[in-house]
Scaffold this motif. Structure first.
Motif, mmCIF file in Angstrom:
data_model
loop_
_atom_site.group_PDB
_atom_site.id
_atom_site.type_symbol
_atom_site.label_atom_id
_atom_site.label_comp_id
_atom_site.label_asym_id
_atom_site.label_seq_id
_atom_site.Cartn_x
_atom_site.Cartn_y
_atom_site.Cartn_z
ATOM 1 N N LYS A 125 -38.730 -1.866 12.072
ATOM 2 C CA LYS A 125 -37.847 -2.686 12.898
ATOM 3 C C LYS A 125 -37.337 -1.895 14.101
ATOM 4 O O LYS A 125 -37.206 -2.440 15.206
ATOM 5 C CB LYS A 125 -36.677 -3.191 12.058
ATOM 6 C CG LYS A 125 -35.738 -4.125 12.801
ATOM 7 C CD LYS A 125 -34.614 -4.587 11.905
ATOM 8 C CE LYS A 125 -33.652 -5.485 12.676
ATOM 9 N NZ LYS A 125 -32.519 -5.939 11.829
ATOM 10 N N ASP A 126 -37.061 -0.603 13.900
ATOM 11 C CA ASP A 126 -36.587 0.234 15.005
ATOM 12 C C ASP A 126 -37.668 0.388 16.082
ATOM 13 O O ASP A 126 -37.379 0.302 17.279
ATOM 14 C CB ASP A 126 -36.177 1.615 14.480
ATOM 15 C CG ASP A 126 -34.997 1.535 13.522
ATOM 16 O OD1 ASP A 126 -34.144 0.649 13.718
ATOM 17 O OD2 ASP A 126 -34.942 2.350 12.587
ATOM 18 N N SER B 285 -37.403 2.988 10.948
ATOM 19 C CA SER B 285 -38.174 1.955 10.266
ATOM 20 C C SER B 285 -39.052 1.204 11.263
ATOM 21 O O SER B 285 -38.998 1.428 12.482
ATOM 22 C CB SER B 285 -37.240 0.982 9.561
ATOM 23 O OG SER B 285 -36.401 0.326 10.493
ATOM 24 N N LYS C 216 -32.200 9.767 7.828
ATOM 25 C CA LYS C 216 -33.038 8.612 7.592
ATOM 26 C C LYS C 216 -34.128 8.537 8.654
ATOM 27 O O LYS C 216 -33.906 8.867 9.806
ATOM 28 C CB LYS C 216 -32.192 7.338 7.623
ATOM 29 C CG LYS C 216 -31.157 7.261 6.501
ATOM 30 C CD LYS C 216 -30.382 5.960 6.606
ATOM 31 C CE LYS C 216 -29.349 5.852 5.498
ATOM 32 N NZ LYS C 216 -28.570 4.597 5.599
ATOM 33 N N LYS C 217 -35.282 8.076 8.226
ATOM 34 C CA LYS C 217 -36.388 7.917 9.155
ATOM 35 C C LYS C 217 -36.311 6.551 9.822
ATOM 36 O O LYS C 217 -35.765 5.599 9.280
ATOM 37 C CB LYS C 217 -37.715 8.069 8.414
ATOM 38 C CG LYS C 217 -37.960 9.468 7.880
ATOM 39 C CD LYS C 217 -39.321 9.541 7.229
ATOM 40 C CE LYS C 217 -39.591 10.953 6.710
ATOM 41 N NZ LYS C 217 -40.933 11.036 6.065
#
Length: 240
Positions: free
Chosen positions: A111-112, A109, A106-107
């Motif tokens: 929020k990250d 986001s 997963k890449k």
């Protein structure tokens, strides 16, 4: 005897950490930077180019050898014929495997990235303020002569420059420790179309202050990282 040597080494290291690294900044048509510690110059920009006659002689010999080799190769090519290597055929199955993108993982986001920014701000805020406050600026000198196409524009440039320099000095004094021995000169030359500027200053900071900043930054980052699972997850996503 051993404890005297150890005490001497510790005292020497302490004195070295208390000494300040100096950065000399100058603008005289071009930017000049000199970073030194004690009596040693660490970085100097622009660097002084030293002439090395031996290197020049070696470079000339290498050029002559390359020219002679090129002349020999041009003579040999007349009697030789080129042989093309056979092309390798790649099976269609291998082509599909190479072209197929990797859909695993997963890449990170938005929020990250926001959590990473919060981690950086919380870790860097207070230590950076202390570092800047403990950075001392000596011998600040600014000499600006404002010109313009006519007298009105020269006067307008003179007013704008005064406002800009006043704001910059207020900002510097707010974040850094500005010693009072500065020399600021701003004049107007109504007969010149160009504006000339010269500036210089000496910035000092002890190595102990720099090490304290790095250690404080590290421990604050670890503390925030351990107490906020969101930041730990964001860092893990960026590592993938």
């Amino acid at each position: 005897m051993g404890w005297i040597i150890a005490l001497t080494v510790i005292l020497a290291l302490f004195l070295l950490l208390c000494c300040s690294a100096a950065v000399r900044l100058e603008y005289l048509g071009e930017i000049r930077v000199k970073i030194s510690y004690l009596c040693f110059t660490i970085v100097k920009f622009p660097a002084v180019k030293k002439k090395n006659k031996r290197k020049d002689k070696k470079a000339k010999k290498a050029l002559k050898a390359a020219d002679s080799a090129a002349m020999g190769l041009s003579g040999d090519k007349s009697g030789t014929s080129e042989i093309s290597a056979p092309e390798k055929t790649i099976p269609s199955n291998q082509k599909e495997k190479k072209a197929a993108p990797d859909k695993k993982g997963k890449k990170a986001s938005l929020k990250d990235y926001f959590e990473i920014a919060k981690l950086a701000v919380d870790s860097l805020g207070r230590p950076l303020k202390k570092l800047l406050r403990r950075t001392r600026i000596y011998d600040l000198r600014i000499n600006i002569v404002c010109g313009g196409e006519d007298a009105a524009k020269a006067a307008l440039n003179f007013g704008k420059t005064n406002i800009m320099i006043g704001s910059a000095l207020g900002w510097i004094d707010n974040y850094f420790t500005l010693k009072p021995a500065e020399e600021i000169r701003i004049n107007a030359d109504f007969q010149s179309e160009e504006t000339t500027a010269e500036a210089s200053c000496l910035i000092k900071m002890s190595l102990f202050t720099a090490l304290a900043f790095l250690f404080t930054l590290f421990f604050r980052a670890v503390k925030y990282y351990k107490s906020h699972p969101e930041a730990e997850r964001a860092v893990g996503m960026l590592r993938k």
